[in-house]
Motif scaffolding. Structure first.
Motif, PDB file in Angstrom:
ATOM      1  N   ARG A 222      -2.010   9.875 -14.607  1.00  0.00           N
ATOM      2  CA  ARG A 222      -0.582   9.843 -14.919  1.00  0.00           C
ATOM      3  C   ARG A 222       0.259  10.191 -13.698  1.00  0.00           C
ATOM      4  NH1 ARG A 222      -0.724  13.352 -18.633  1.00  0.00           N
ATOM      5  NH2 ARG A 222      -1.381  11.878 -20.258  1.00  0.00           N
ATOM      6  N   ARG A 223      -0.220  11.148 -12.922  1.00  0.00           N
ATOM      7  CA  ARG A 223       0.508  11.533 -11.710  1.00  0.00           C
ATOM      8  C   ARG A 223       0.464  10.430 -10.655  1.00  0.00           C
ATOM      9  NH1 ARG A 223      -2.741  16.647 -10.449  1.00  0.00           N
ATOM     10  NH2 ARG A 223      -1.651  16.509  -8.435  1.00  0.00           N
ATOM     11  N   LEU A 224      -0.657   9.722 -10.610  1.00  0.00           N
ATOM     12  CA  LEU A 224      -0.807   8.663  -9.606  1.00  0.00           C
ATOM     13  C   LEU A 224      -0.198   7.338 -10.052  1.00  0.00           C
ATOM     14  CD1 LEU A 224      -4.480   9.316  -8.464  1.00  0.00           C
ATOM     15  CD2 LEU A 224      -2.424   9.660  -7.087  1.00  0.00           C
ATOM     16  N   SER A 225       0.203   7.232 -11.324  1.00  0.00           N
ATOM     17  CA  SER A 225       0.671   5.942 -11.843  1.00  0.00           C
ATOM     18  C   SER A 225       1.963   5.477 -11.170  1.00  0.00           C
ATOM     19  CB  SER A 225       0.891   6.033 -13.349  1.00  0.00           C
ATOM     20  OG  SER A 225       1.883   7.007 -13.646  1.00  0.00           O
ATOM     21  N   SER A 226       2.705   6.407 -10.617  1.00  0.00           N
ATOM     22  CA  SER A 226       3.943   6.015  -9.938  1.00  0.00           C
ATOM     23  C   SER A 226       3.731   5.710  -8.458  1.00  0.00           C
ATOM     24  CB  SER A 226       4.986   7.129 -10.076  1.00  0.00           C
ATOM     25  OG  SER A 226       4.505   8.341  -9.502  1.00  0.00           O
ATOM     26  N   ALA A 227       2.507   5.892  -7.971  1.00  0.00           N
ATOM     27  CA  ALA A 227       2.226   5.643  -6.555  1.00  0.00           C
ATOM     28  C   ALA A 227       2.259   4.152  -6.261  1.00  0.00           C
ATOM     29  CB  ALA A 227       0.870   6.223  -6.184  1.00  0.00           C
ATOM     30  N   ARG A 228       2.902   3.795  -5.172  1.00  0.00           N
ATOM     31  CA  ARG A 228       2.984   2.397  -4.774  1.00  0.00           C
ATOM     32  C   ARG A 228       2.364   2.159  -3.396  1.00  0.00           C
ATOM     33  NH1 ARG A 228       3.480   2.455  -9.208  1.00  0.00           N
ATOM     34  NH2 ARG A 228       5.144   1.655 -10.567  1.00  0.00           N
ATOM     35  N   THR A 229       2.182   3.230  -2.633  1.00  0.00           N
ATOM     36  CA  THR A 229       1.572   3.120  -1.306  1.00  0.00           C
ATOM     37  C   THR A 229       0.556   4.238  -1.138  1.00  0.00           C
ATOM     38  OG1 THR A 229       3.249   4.520  -0.244  1.00  0.00           O
ATOM     39  CG2 THR A 229       3.703   2.141  -0.369  1.00  0.00           C
ATOM     40  N   ALA A 230      -0.223   4.128  -0.060  1.00  0.00           N
ATOM     41  CA  ALA A 230      -1.200   5.177   0.227  1.00  0.00           C
ATOM     42  C   ALA A 230      -0.518   6.499   0.531  1.00  0.00           C
ATOM     43  CB  ALA A 230      -2.085   4.749   1.391  1.00  0.00           C
ATOM     44  N   ASP A 231       0.690   6.452   1.085  1.00  0.00           N
ATOM     45  CA  ASP A 231       1.425   7.688   1.350  1.00  0.00           C
ATOM     46  C   ASP A 231       1.787   8.394   0.048  1.00  0.00           C
ATOM     47  OD1 ASP A 231       1.289   7.238   4.073  1.00  0.00           O
ATOM     48  OD2 ASP A 231       3.186   6.135   4.123  1.00  0.00           O
TER      49      ASP A 231
END
Length: 778
Positions: A222-231
């Protein structure tokens, strides 16, 4: 319950190990799996010369010395090292061989609860204390076969492939069943637990005084679901950088199910960046497989080739799961031929196809709608199995069972293809019959259910051949058939004008079952009505009588509609005696005559010139309460005209107008026709003039009957003028009227210009239905 106590077989005494009653399996530590992997799955502690073995009911079992997580139930077992405790090696265990621990150590936990949804056992994740006291980091070790264990497969992955095959065989819609199962030995995504335990606990109780770290995979995803890049991933994982790879592969699969491909790709790029920067984690085979599965779930195939190229660059060798996923992706793309090509290339790559691979090939044939190809592929697979080319490498699969499932899958594919053929506009009946023969020659076992579903797909007239063949097959095998299917067959055969074949179905239902219901009765009666209507329109009264007799033979009670059809046929054929007989039978069998019945009988009596009987029938009809309609009034007008009772005819016309039943062109045509048949041509012409006075325009029948009446009455010039008048009004008269004028002018020597009549009209063709009716009645 009685506890089991494990005692040592050596001279040194063991501390007893009390275990709750469980289904036990001898655990072997002598396989080719390295000790690092075994230690990772079993938590050992060096406590005053004793080894504290912390097992978990999270253990699903042990295979080749590797314990697999199953469920949470902590239990401890103290045991005495059989060798030096200062070397960092448990010598007693290192010397044991597979299957030899029955005398020294026999403990394994039962598969009493499923793997999915629990916490991973202690030691699968996190840090472990080695016997020597050193801290060893959790790492994946390779088995001697050179395969990456990855905590996803035990042994060579056979158990996982078996699980995949079960999914793929039962769920045809999944083109890549591997992604429908979580690989064995991995948590499904709730929590991973990292523990470092010290101290003893009571048997069956949870470990106390434990400092533990839990990894909630669902929360992490859930925390990573908004990630769009490796940063973005780096920002989330800056605290939790050292996590097991199975956590990341699980998160990637979760993203695939939730159609969050961008987040999955960002996590994958972060893993590659971590490797390039000298990190401790790096993408392995199972990360790549999970990413390919996510691409397939999301339907985004642009990156597939890039992922495969990256695997080659990094030296990651594809597994059977990889190839199966690729085959599923190409099938979803509509590139079924490419999927079949990959399957053929697998042996050359050193990959043995799994049962799931064969299922995906069959699914590709289904998408191609190639039933013949699927049958040929199954026959080839079966022959290869019988010859020992597949299923003999000890992969742990029950290939007899798998082959049975492939056979069922092939049958479903073939019948799906045939149903698709039958719903097309083109007539594919011949191809359906040919595929049925191919299935029979291949020895595929299919049953009544498949045949019945195929019969339901038969809706066009051309399909009656297929439907009849399937019906015959069902009757030959077990003679059991659905009632609704029989009704559908009766309807279809009637639509194709195969009324006799429909009657055969009904007869089988009476003799063999199932018992006909109201729908069956109505369908078969409707077919009789079609035939009776044809007999009525063409006046084929004999066939009408035979049809009534056949209905009674089959237990079908004719109703007023059927009786009236035969009565009208007798009336048109001027079969007065037959009409009277049918009317009597109708009354004797308890069927109440209708106004149509009386009208048909009156018409038959009028044509037979039985005028007195006609008057009796008219009086009886009025007495029983039937209100005369236009048809009955027209017949009585014809009777009055035929008898020359024109005063009664005048009264009848007045009665019609008073009753609100205005005379029509049909009424006047009947009067003119009756006058003509009885040699009253002049009176016929008078009623022709009165017809115009009533504002009723004559039609072709009016002119034809009047011309014939005048020609017979010796008035050829009047007949000639009426013919010219009809042509002027744009009416096309028959050849019979033309011949009547020409013959009358020749007989009576009238001087007229016959050429003005134009060319002789062609003869009108009659529709012939006698052949069909004859075949049906036979």
């Amino acid at each position: 319950m009685q506890a089991q106590t494990i005692s040592p077989s050596t001279s040194e005494s063991w501390h007893s190990c009390v275990i709750p009653q469980l289904d036990l399996e001898v655990v072997s530590f002598g396989s080719s799996v390295k000790w690092g992997e075994r230690r990772k799955r079993l938590n050992f502690y060096n406590v005053h010369g004793y080894g504290s073995l912390r097992l978990s009911r999270n253990l699903k079992g042990c295979r080749n010395g590797v314990c697999i997580a199953a469920n949470n139930y902590d239990l401890r077992c103290k045991l005495l090292y059989l060798g030096s405790t200062t070397t960092g090696t448990i010598s007693g265990f290192s010397k044991l061989k597979k299957g030899s621990l029955g005398a020294a150590f026999a403990v394994s936990l039962a598969l009493d609860e499923p793997t999915l949804g629990g916490n991973c056992s202690v030691g699968e994740l996190g840090h472990l204390d080695e016997v020597s006291g050193e801290i060893d980091r959790v790492e994946c070790h390779e088995v001697e076969k050179g395969k990456d264990c990855g905590n996803e497969f035990d042994d060579d992955g056979a158990d996982h492939v078996k699980e995949v095959m079960n999914a793929s065989s039962q769920r045809v819609e999944s083109a890549c069943p591997e992604q429908d199962r979580v690989e064995e030995g991995m948590d499904s995504g709730n929590e991973f637990q990292i523990e470092n335990n010290h101290g003893d606990v009571d048997h069956g109780e949870k470990v106390k005084n434990v400092s533990s770290q839990r990894v909630d995979v669902v929360a992490l995803a859930r925390r990573l679901s908004s990630a769009r890049t490796a940063d973005d991933v780096e920002e989330v994982l800056k605290v939790e950088r050292i996590l097991p790879l199975q956590v990341f592969s699980t998160v990637i699969r979760v993203f695939g199910k939730e159609k969050k491909l961008e987040s999955a790709m960002a996590l994958f790029e972060w893993l590659k960046r971590s490797e390039e920067s000298g990190g401790l984690i790096q993408p392995n085979l199972y990360i790549y497989n999970s990413l390919l599965g996510a691409l397939k779930e999301c339907g985004k195939f642009d990156f597939v080739e890039d992922i495969m190229s990256d695997m080659v660059v990094r030296g990651v060798h594809p597994s059977v799961v990889t190839y199966n996923t690729l085959m599923g992706i190409y099938t979803e793309q509509g590139r079924e031929s490419k999927a079949l090509q990959i399957f053929k290339e697998m042996p050359s790559k050193g990959i043995s196809p799994s049962p799931a691979s064969f299922s995906i090939v069959l699914f590709a044939y289904r998408r191609l709608e190639d039933g013949f190809g699927s049958v040929a592929f199954f026959v080839e697979t079966r022959n290869r199995y019988k010859e020992g080319e597949i299923g003999r490498d000890g992969d742990g699969e029950d290939w007899d069972h798998e082959l049975s499932k492939l056979e069922s899958f092939t049958i479903r594919v073939c019948y799906h293809v045939m149903r698709r053929w039958l719903v097309m506009r083109e007539n594919w009946s011949s191809e359906v019959l040919r595929l049925l023969r191919e299935i029979d020659e291949a020895g595929l076992q299919h049953g009544r259910a498949e045949h019945e579903r195929l019969i339901w797909a038969c809706t066009q007239e051309e399909h009656c051949v297929v439907a009849k063949e399937l019906y015959t097959r069902i009757r030959e095998v077990d003679n059991e058939i659905s009632l609704s299917v029989c009704n559908h067959l009766i309807w279809l055969l009637g639509k194709a004008k195969k009324w006799w074949a429909a009657l055969e179905i009904y007869e089988d239902m009476l003799d063999k079952g199932p018992k006909p219901n109201n729908m069956s009765y109505e369908l078969i009666v409707s077919h009789f009505n079609i035939l009776l209507s044809a007999a009525r329109k063409k006046g084929i009264w004999r066939w009408g009588v035979r049809l009534l007799n056949k209905m009674e033979e089959k237990g079908l009670k004719p109703r007023s509609r059927e009786w009236n059809s035969v009565l009208v046929a007798c009336s048109k054929a001027a079969e007065t005696s037959a009409a009277i007989e049918i009317f009597k039978r109708m009354v004797e069998q308890g069927e109440k005559p209708t106004i149509i019945s009386y009208g048909a009988l009156l018409s038959a009596l009028e044509k037979g010139k039985l005028y007195e009987q006609a008057y009796q029938v008219w009086d009886h009809m009025v007495r029983v309460g039937f209100k005369p309609n236009l048809h009955s009034y027209t017949i009585m007008a014809s009777i009055h005209a035929g008898q020359g009772k024109f005063d009664l005819l005048e009264d009848l016309i007045g009665e019609m107008v008073a009753a609100g039943v205005n005379p029509t062109v049909i009424t006047f045509n009947a009067i003119i026709s009756s006058c003509g048949r009885n040699g009253h041509g002049g009176l016929a012409y008078e009623w022709f003039e009165r017809m115009k006075a009533h504002g009723i325009a004559p039609n072709e029948i009016t002119y034809e009957m009047l011309i014939e009446a005048l020609a017979r009455d010796g008035k050829p010039r009047v007949a000639y003028e009426l013919h010219l008048r009809a042509r002027t009004e744009g009416l096309e008269l028959s050849a019979k009227a033309y011949d009547a004028v020409v013959q009358a002018t020749e007989v009576y020597g009238a001087t007229v210009d016959v050429a003005a009549l134009g060319p002789r009209p062609p003869e009108r063709k009659k529709v012939e239905l006698r052949k069909n009716l004859s075949e049906f009645c036979k």
